[in-house]
Scaffold this motif. Sequence first.
Motif, PDB file in Angstrom:
ATOM      1  N   LEU A 140      15.339 -11.950  18.316  1.00 30.52           N
ATOM      2  CA  LEU A 140      15.438 -12.432  19.393  1.00 30.52           C
ATOM      3  C   LEU A 140      16.866 -12.995  19.583  1.00 30.52           C
ATOM      4  O   LEU A 140      17.247 -13.757  18.535  1.00 30.52           O
ATOM      5  N   VAL A 141      17.465 -12.803  20.647  1.00 26.90           N
ATOM      6  CA  VAL A 141      19.066 -13.501  20.820  1.00 26.90           C
ATOM      7  C   VAL A 141      18.957 -14.403  21.839  1.00 26.90           C
ATOM      8  O   VAL A 141      19.694 -15.464  21.632  1.00 26.90           O
ATOM      9  N   VAL A 142      18.064 -14.436  22.823  1.00 25.82           N
ATOM     10  CA  VAL A 142      18.150 -15.354  23.837  1.00 25.82           C
ATOM     11  C   VAL A 142      16.331 -15.708  24.172  1.00 25.82           C
ATOM     12  O   VAL A 142      15.726 -14.724  24.429  1.00 25.82           O
ATOM     13  N   LEU A 143      16.286 -17.011  24.248  1.00 29.58           N
ATOM     14  CA  LEU A 143      15.038 -17.615  24.375  1.00 29.58           C
ATOM     15  C   LEU A 143      15.075 -18.447  25.914  1.00 29.58           C
ATOM     16  O   LEU A 143      15.678 -19.379  25.553  1.00 29.58           O
ATOM     17  N   ASN A 144      14.278 -18.337  26.808  1.00 29.30           N
ATOM     18  CA  ASN A 144      14.018 -18.974  27.743  1.00 29.30           C
ATOM     19  C   ASN A 144      15.307 -19.248  28.377  1.00 29.30           C
ATOM     20  O   ASN A 144      15.892 -20.372  29.009  1.00 29.30           O
ATOM     21  N   GLY A 145      16.400 -18.368  28.547  1.00 25.72           N
ATOM     22  CA  GLY A 145      17.762 -18.523  29.032  1.00 25.72           C
ATOM     23  C   GLY A 145      18.779 -19.016  28.232  1.00 25.72           C
ATOM     24  O   GLY A 145      19.972 -19.305  28.445  1.00 25.72           O
ATOM     25  N   CYS A 146      18.515 -19.387  27.013  1.00 24.07           N
ATOM     26  CA  CYS A 146      19.229 -20.316  25.854  1.00 24.07           C
ATOM     27  C   CYS A 146      19.579 -19.162  24.678  1.00 24.07           C
ATOM     28  O   CYS A 146      18.651 -18.859  24.143  1.00 24.07           O
ATOM     29  N   GLU A 147      20.751 -19.193  24.258  1.00 30.74           N
ATOM     30  CA  GLU A 147      21.113 -18.306  23.314  1.00 30.74           C
ATOM     31  C   GLU A 147      20.837 -19.015  21.970  1.00 30.74           C
ATOM     32  O   GLU A 147      20.916 -20.270  21.756  1.00 30.74           O
ATOM     33  N   ILE A 148      20.229 -18.176  21.226  1.00 30.16           N
ATOM     34  CA  ILE A 148      19.880 -18.486  19.911  1.00 30.16           C
ATOM     35  C   ILE A 148      20.763 -18.502  18.700  1.00 30.16           C
ATOM     36  O   ILE A 148      21.327 -17.257  18.521  1.00 30.16           O
ATOM     37  N   HIS A 149      21.488 -19.675  18.430  1.00 23.99           N
ATOM     38  CA  HIS A 149      22.467 -19.723  17.330  1.00 23.99           C
ATOM     39  C   HIS A 149      21.947 -19.513  15.921  1.00 23.99           C
ATOM     40  O   HIS A 149      20.877 -19.600  15.780  1.00 23.99           O
ATOM     41  N   ALA A 150      22.967 -19.134  14.873  1.00 23.09           N
ATOM     42  CA  ALA A 150      22.461 -18.835  13.555  1.00 23.09           C
ATOM     43  C   ALA A 150      21.956 -20.061  13.088  1.00 23.09           C
ATOM     44  O   ALA A 150      20.942 -20.112  12.394  1.00 23.09           O
ATOM     45  N   ASP A 151      22.516 -21.435  13.317  1.00 26.18           N
ATOM     46  CA  ASP A 151      21.674 -22.604  12.783  1.00 26.18           C
ATOM     47  C   ASP A 151      20.352 -22.866  13.429  1.00 26.18           C
ATOM     48  O   ASP A 151      19.373 -23.307  12.867  1.00 26.18           O
ATOM     49  N   ASP A 152      20.355 -22.245  14.689  1.00 28.41           N
ATOM     50  CA  ASP A 152      18.782 -22.776  15.465  1.00 28.41           C
ATOM     51  C   ASP A 152      17.905 -21.590  14.696  1.00 28.41           C
ATOM     52  O   ASP A 152      16.657 -22.303  14.453  1.00 28.41           O
TER      53      ASP A 152
END
Length: 514
Positions: free
Chosen positions: A356-368
């Motif tokens: 997954l790269v985007v969840l609920n419209g928010c980009e997932i960064h490496a730290d996340d």
Amino acid sequence: MAEVPVDAVGKRVSCGGERATVRYFGPVPPTAGLWLGVEWDSPDRGKHDGSHEGVQYFTCRHPTGGSFVRPAKVSFGVDYLTAVRQAYKIDSEEVLSEEISISRKKLKWGNIKERGFESLPSVLLSRSDVSGSGADGQIRTTTPNVEWLDLSGTLLSCWEDVATISQQLDRLEGLQLSYNRLRLPPDPSALRHAFSALRVLVLNGCQLTWPQILECAPMWPQLEDLCVEENNITELQRPEGLLQSLKSLSLSSNPLVQDSVLSLSALPRLEQLNLSKTGLSVIQFEDAAPGSHTAMYAALKNLNLDHNNITEWFVVNELAKLPSLVRLSCRGNKLVSGDGNPKTANQMLIAKLEQLVVLNGCEIHADDRRGAELDYIKMFGEEWLKAGGRSQPSPQFVCEHPRYQALISKYGAPEEGELKKPEPFALKNQLLKITFVFPDDANRKPLEKKLPASMVVQKVKGLLYRLLKVPAADLRLTYTSPKMVGTEFEIDSDLKTLQFYSIEDGDQVLVRWS
């Protein structure tokens, strides 16, 4: 009396701003003269089911969907070019800068004043009284460059009427036909030439079933984007040999039969699928074991499951089997983590869905991702140990947490001291240093306060009321954490505690008001 067409029955009419379909034309004794029996699009507008004094003149889908009206009260519509001239008056200044959106594309109306109708790249005739094409060939010479056409909520009564317009628009790529009632053609394949360039089609609120859509599908040989929201779609049959070029499909707001969703995997190029507000609670790919990839939906990248009835985490494990899924929207479901915190539930989604790269419209960064995966290891570490984790976890644990062993390989096994144990009422008296900021009031300085973690949001708003003199009911709170930079979390319940929202020492609470 207004002129009534010879083939009036089945025609669409407008009357008092409402749309209807003519179901009967003739006398209704004992009254004198001729009447039109109409079935309203909105059944609230009607009075009966098509009968009068015991005689059934026509039938309706809804028991109060029908009326008798005098022909003089209705309009049978105008041809396409008359509607274009009414909508695009050349002396109108406002058409020069208008912009609209169709299927996520921004479209300009074009500068009519300078070059006339032939310059129009898009024609917007939504809620107009278009009922046909008019004289042969005139559309092709008058609006030859139209690529996008909006005919939503018009008086077109059948697909043949639409085809007589579209076949004269050689560049037509996008067509809006929402909120029409179109009779199906006897031979859809015969109309292929009229829609040969069509890429985007919107048919929201047209009272269509899925079999009817498949019946029409041969008309659209190059279709890539189909939107059929708010229809009568329930069970989905496999589109064998149909819609094979489709990349995007929206079925939002249809009461789908659960198991039939798998039928759509017969669409080999489908990249984007919207199943929001469909009542979905289960999706299962039985061809793949936990932790492996399904052969279904091979191209699917973007999936919208907002506002459904998904409550079980095994559904997320099933979504992890989709080989190409990188964007997921899953808002408005009841996926709850052990601590009841929405933030934790999102972390679990990220940890379970590796690609997954985007969840609920928010980009997932490496730290996340790293933080979510490490927390997930700690969250279920004790359960993993009890399931025999250090040697070989039980099949049940593997089924519930297919990614856990891969995460152990990535980060190492959790130590006893790292394991997260539930602490719902722990640290009740802990004081949190919170900075209140006011993004909509540039002149107001940030305010630092020490508050107990057990303090409910209602009391926080009471404190802010005393400081700001803004009624608590008008205050809207969110918070940000240095651990999740760039993400703003809603504080949406006055009766929950700061601890419930996982607000920690050093977090910022953003205060806005209407």
